[in-house]
Design an enzyme around this catalytic site. Structure first.
Site, mmCIF file in Angstrom:
data_model
loop_
_atom_site.group_PDB
_atom_site.id
_atom_site.type_symbol
_atom_site.label_atom_id
_atom_site.label_comp_id
_atom_site.label_asym_id
_atom_site.label_seq_id
_atom_site.Cartn_x
_atom_site.Cartn_y
_atom_site.Cartn_z
ATOM 1 N N LYS A 24 -0.705 -4.227 -3.383
ATOM 2 C CA LYS A 24 -1.920 -3.563 -3.042
ATOM 3 C C LYS A 24 -2.103 -2.325 -3.650
ATOM 4 O O LYS A 24 -1.463 -1.341 -3.155
ATOM 5 C CB LYS A 24 -2.248 -3.428 -1.593
ATOM 6 C CG LYS A 24 -3.531 -3.015 -0.870
ATOM 7 C CD LYS A 24 -3.527 -2.857 0.419
ATOM 8 C CE LYS A 24 -4.801 -2.108 0.858
ATOM 9 N NZ LYS A 24 -4.858 -0.928 0.403
ATOM 10 N N ASP A 34 10.557 5.859 -9.849
ATOM 11 C CA ASP A 34 10.001 6.504 -10.968
ATOM 12 C C ASP A 34 11.036 7.825 -11.278
ATOM 13 O O ASP A 34 11.071 8.304 -12.096
ATOM 14 C CB ASP A 34 8.766 7.035 -11.069
ATOM 15 C CG ASP A 34 7.586 5.515 -11.473
ATOM 16 O OD1 ASP A 34 8.274 4.374 -11.829
ATOM 17 O OD2 ASP A 34 6.489 5.741 -11.130
ATOM 18 N N SER A 72 0.729 -1.221 -0.038
ATOM 19 C CA SER A 72 -0.228 0.075 -0.062
ATOM 20 C C SER A 72 0.868 1.198 -0.126
ATOM 21 O O SER A 72 1.408 1.462 -1.086
ATOM 22 C CB SER A 72 -1.079 0.074 1.167
ATOM 23 O OG SER A 72 -1.995 0.952 1.007
#
Length: 808
Positions: free
Chosen positions: A554, A539, A528
């Site tokens: 998740k 990224d 999560s």
């Protein structure tokens, strides 16, 4: 059932309720169920109608929650349930009728009682020889239910034999361990040496064979099973009430006690508990992370998120005749009052001047609920003092807010030894969840981590590791704020709602607090919010991600809706509970979802978790993976990380490191065992397997001990320098060295003395005193620092520095 019919039913039910306020003497769980169904249909991301399809999934979930191993119901029972309820549970719920839940639970209770009676007779009348060639399935959650009672009896004879065989092996293992200890002690006495106990060995708060701990420090349970099966052996929700020490009991007595305690636990569940199971089955019919939470679970969730509660500040463990004090929070109400001591046993509880309520044999959670309460109120405890078991004493304690420090962010600074090359100062931040006080805003993960980070920077660290292993997530806001400590302002995460509308969240920091070399360490249990942070830093090319094959996967957003908001104003709502419902899906700023796939690390390390059924893909009914358009964001560094060269170095070290080869070998064995999913009922074969396993582990331990000693001899006293930082000592002038650091400093809790055999868990059995994953991560950080500082061809020809070349 279609949405318009649902609306008509809901309106009619509400109108009926408005006409009969006098009937609402207590929480109407049928009404709670109806409103939960309404909330799910209208708020869940899928916008799935509460129809016959959901009804079937709900029934499937409920039966599996009650009988996870498929050993109590027969196929005949299941077929009858399906005939009556597979397509009608939705109709019953919408009409505020929860009788099917109670009916099925009562039948389940009768089936358990029948099996316990069968066990009692079989355990005395049957002769279990442990010499057959039969085997039994380890996991039966996917196995068919026995078709009838005759097939069930046959299955249960195998289950009983397996349980008895397991207990017999436990006895034999204990006898061997005691013999080894005696031989070791005799050898030490003969040599004139004594085995030193580890300094500052962490105290054990739980003796797994004798007690559970739950109090005021207990995080919310994730499984809502009336009884939790373990392999083919069923154990109780709560620890057995002990008449005598389990090691003094025979295998037959222990097996019988396990099942008897299971039955007692099932009998203790009231209608509120049954509704909790039933509505949880409804919620998970929509997706694995949508959850109905009872009032107790909601309270525990808030405690877990804020790391504080109102109570007395004690860790309770289930014991015979009450609850035992296994920890006291330093500076908490009980500590300040001063009379309550470790290992005291609570036998009764009273609110203020009210009468005492006997808590002997009550579930631990119920005792905890009685001790917690409003700030400033008094709770009285009747205790049996640990130092005088024949006495009784009454202690009055005024409840207050209790901070729970053990799970708060903490850090280390590690200085590598000369043996490993040029000394490297490594900052290591441990974060077990993204906590926040969502009501008062007084607790903040990002604020705590920033304090630790700034102190590490003050110590001039060469690189940072953010350890998110086993971090299951938490506050989205805190994950975004924490990301902003490492990247300049920009997008962190995207989300999509049921309409397809896309939103995103930015970090607010104009510039990062820390811009040096960084690794994020993850594993399969990182989920999560952990995945949001790791994905964003990956990224942005801000941090190198290191860990298992992937994180949990998740990628969904939940919000908590109090059910009481949707109930008539005059209703008794104190037990209505909350609905944690999935409303959005998360997406990386690069466009891909973390759902199902998780975050794939740049550098993968061998892990036993990679072969286990862990992660979103192992759950039932997960939402699918998909992608959305990427956001525009500035890369933190122009060039990609030198991942190929780092991975080549890692592969070389792993191949030469026996610790990782142990993991690789054990993973293959475990994978084979999981795929086979059977265990033999033959004692000789089980003993052979055990002997082979024990011999292999003994050999590993001997080799590890030898390597550890060789390392110690080589480096002398020039090993790792380790300093510990907590939120209590982060601002002090001097760092606390490892040799002076105690568990109490980290947890803020005094605990009972460690029992013989309790593992210290401090990594001292490994070379350099550092566990393998941690040591390899430090090596990887060194690789990153070295390779990023290595002059490039372009830098040599045009005179530009590497720092200039990697600016965003």
């Amino acid at each position: 059932m279609n949405r318009s019919f649902f609306s008509q039913v809901a309106a009619a039910a509400t109108a009926l309720a408005l006409l009969t306020p006098s009937a609402q003497a207590e929480t109407n769980f049928g009404q709670v169920a109806m409103h939960v169904a309404y909330m799910l249909q209208n708020h869940h991301y899928s916008k799935q109608d509460f129809d016959d399809k959901v009804s079937g999934t709900m029934l499937h979930n409920y039966l599996n929650m009650l009988d996870f191993k498929h050993i109590f119901f027969t196929q005949k029972d299941v077929d009858e349930f399906k005939d009556k309820y597979e397509t009608t549970l939705d109709d019953h719920v919408l009409m505020r009728n929860i009788s099917p839940a109670l009916e099925i639970y009562d039948i389940y209770k009768e089936r358990v009682k029948d099996r316990v009676e069968f066990l009692k007779k079989a355990i005395e009348s049957e002769k279990f020889t442990f010499d057959s060639k039969r085997s039994i399935e380890i996991k039966r959650d996917k196995a068919p239910w026995p078709k009838d009672k005759a097939e069930q009896d046959k299955l249960w004879l195998d289950i009983i034999e397996d349980n008895l065989l397991a207990e017999r092996l436990v006895d034999e293992a204990r006898i061997r361990d005691e013999k080894k200890k005696a031989e070791k002690a005799a050898a030490a006495k003969k040599d004139g040496t004594a085995e030193a106990k580890p300094k500052d060995s962490p105290a054990s708060t739980v003796n797994a064979a004798a007690s559970t701990t739950k109090p005021e420090v207990q995080a919310p349970e994730t499984a809502k099973t009336p009884g939790t099966p373990e392999a083919t052996k069923v154990v109780a929700k709560e620890t057995p009430k002990k008449d005598k020490d389990e090691k003094d009991m025979t295998p037959k007595e222990r097996v019988l006690k396990d099942y008897t305690t299971l039955l007692e636990s099932i009998d203790e569940n009231d209608s509120k508990d049954v509704v909790n199971f039933f509505l949880s089955s409804l919620a998970t019919a929509y997706d694995p992370h949508t959850e109905y939470m009872s009032t107790d679970e909601s309270d525990n969730f808030k405690i877990h998120m804020s790391h504080k509660l109102v109570g007395i500040g004690a860790l309770l463990g289930q014991k015979d005749d009450g609850a035992e004090i296994q920890g006291i929070v330093v500076g908490g109400p009980a500590d300040k009052q001063g009379e309550l001591k470790l290992n005291d046993r609570i036998t009764a509880v009273a609110q203020g001047e009210d009468e005492f309520v006997d808590v002997k044999y009550l579930k631990l959670q119920k005792i905890v609920d009685m001790i917690r309460g409003e700030k400033g109120t008094t709770v009285r405890l009747k205790i049996v003092p640990a130092d005088d078991p024949s006495a009784n004493r009454v202690i009055a304690i005024i409840r207050d807010e209790v901070p729970l420090k053990e799970k708060l962010a903490n850090a280390e600074m590690l200085v590598t030894p000369p043996d490993l090359g040029k000394p490297l100062k490594v900052g290591w931040i441990n974060l077990s969840n993204f906590y926040a006080d969502m009501e008062n805003g007084t607790v903040s993960t990002s604020a705590d981590v920033e304090r630790l980070l700034r102190r590490l920077m003050k110590e001039k660290i060469d690189g940072l590791v953010l350890d998110l292993r086993d971090n299951g997530g938490g506050s989205l806001d805190e994950a975004i704020k924490l990301t902003g400590l490492f990247v300049p302002s920009g997008p962190v995460v995207q989300a999509k709602d049921w309409r397809g509308g896309i939103t995103w969240r930015d970090s607010d920091n104009e510039k990062p607090v820390y811009d040096g070399p960084m690794i994020v360490l993850t594993n399969k249990a990182s989920a999560s919010a952990s995945e949001i942070l790791a994905a964003a830093l990956q990224d942005y090319r801000r941090a190198l991600i290191v860990g298992d094959q992937s994180t949990f996967g998740k990628g969904t957003v939940q919000t908590i809706l109090p059910v009481e908001r949707y109930m008539p104003f005059f209703s008794d709502k104190k037990n209505a509970g909350d609905l944690k419902v999935t409303i959005q899906k998360f997406y990386r700023i690069a466009g891909g979802s973390t759902q199902l796939k998780g975050v794939v690390p740049d550098v993968k390390l061998p892990s036993i978790r990679d072969v286990l059924d862990i992660g979103e893909g192992a759950a039932e009914n997960p939402l699918p993976y998909d992608t959305i358009p990427p956001r525009k964001y500035p890369l933190f560094r122009k060039d990609a990380f030198p991942v190929d060269e780092i991975n080549a170095r890692v592969a070389s070290r792993i191949a030469a490191n026996p610790e990782f080869q142990y993991i690789v070998d054990e993973s293959k064995r475990l994978k084979d065992k999981i795929d086979r999913n059977v265990v033999t009922l033959n004692l000789a074969e089980r003993e052979k397997e055990r002997m082979e396993t024990e011999a292999r582990r003994d050999k590993q331990n001997e080799e590890r001990e030898k390597r550890t000693q060789e390392t110690a001899d080589r480096i002398k006293d020039k090993g790792f320098q380790i300093y510990h930082l907590t939120l209590d000592n982060v601002d002090k002038p001097e760092l606390v060295p490892h040799s002076a650091f105690t568990k109490e400093m980290n947890s803020g809790m005094r605990t009972a003395a460690a029992k013989d055999g309790d593992a210290a868990g401090d990594g001292s059995k490994f070379p350099y005193g550092i566990e393998p994953m941690k040591l390899e991560t430090i090596h990887i950080l060194r690789d990153l620092v070295e390779l990023d500082n290595k002059p490039t061809t372009a830098a040599k020809t045009d005179g530009k520095s590497q720092a200039d070349a990697t600016k965003p």
